[in-house]
Design a protein around this motif. Sequence first.
Motif: not given
Length: 400
Positions: A50-53, A43-46, A58-66, A138-149
């Motif tokens: 300069g990304l929107e982050v 999260y801090d790195y993204l 998801v449950v305690k101690g187990r987050p997703n980062v987008i 370039w056009n459009g959008k890029i999503i970085l999905c960084v999930p837990c579990d």
Amino acid sequence: MAVYNDVDDQEVVNLTQALVRIPSVYRPLDPKANESRTAQYVYDYLKGLGLEVYIEEVVKGRPNVIGILDSGRPGKTILFEGHTDVVTEGDRDAWSYDPFGAVIEGGRMFGRGTNDTKGNLSAAIAAVHAIKRSNVKWNGKIILCVPCDEEGMMIGIKHFIKRGWAQGVDGAIICEPEENQICITQKGAIRAVIRTYGKMAHGAMPLAGINPNTRMAQIICELMALEDKEKQRVGQHQYLGLPSITPTIILGPEKGEPQINVIPDQCYSTLDIRTVPGQNHDQLRVDMENIFTRLGSLDPDFKASLEVIESRPWTETSLDDPIVRASVESFRSVARKEPIYNGVPGATDGTFLHLAGIPIVTTGAGDRHIPHQINEYIDLAELIEASRIYAQTAMLFLNE
């Protein structure tokens, strides 16, 4: 549009090293053993890029980062997915290197998660960074999905989809160790629990009880026959090989202490079923239930139950799909040779993105047989190549 030349090789290596050095094994009995520190670092790195982050627990101690990089121009959306959790390191004494040391030797980085899949997550982040600082339009959008579990029940990607993040995504790259091969299909998985029920008795007087173990043995033999039948019916898949029905745990009794001279009152078994295109999960469940019915008709003391705890269908993406075409053309540009097509022998988070209607390709650096092993490693040259392939894939896909 050769944006792959903007990938910073050292960034790929340094970020992988930093992530591997943050242990993210999930241990249910240890409140500090989870993905939270790794997710916060990402999260801090993204944010720093300069990304929107966003970070979502998801449950305690187990987050997703987008993370989102928007061109500001209308167009398609591509998603890169790489999970933060890793499996246990096992016996530390069996490792030649500190499993969380990220030691580099002989062009390889060693450590838990180098291969599966912190290396490829780092490659995807570095690819997006390269795109951001390049002068390519370039056009459009890029999503970085960084999930837990991802290594468990995949609660992270399920939460990501439930929260609506997958809506509007036109194609996804699943960043897993596949030797940079283009994997257009993956096996499905059914995880099931079987219980047989009996009556406790002295081992010297078996007729005074009902033995659930012999009933479980009958079921397993019938399942072996069902597996053979399915292999003959669907044959060997070009990329995935043969389907399988594998008993993995057998306990008798399920609870309490086993004893050599006691017939237990219950037997517990788990199944890891892997499916290929041409198989139907609902039909397989019916076939298994029919085994129980048939055995019950022959034995008045037969009693068993089947519980399907997870069903992940196989996936397949057409060679003509834009996400496949972009991946192939990108590989040709970066590697300067023809790609190898393949399939993923296990399920990934991409399974659920596929169910959400998103075409997927699974590709990334790393020997596909190394995940979860002692002395896990990644070849750094291959990892840097993966980052360049990711960057170029995004440009080709979004500007098509």
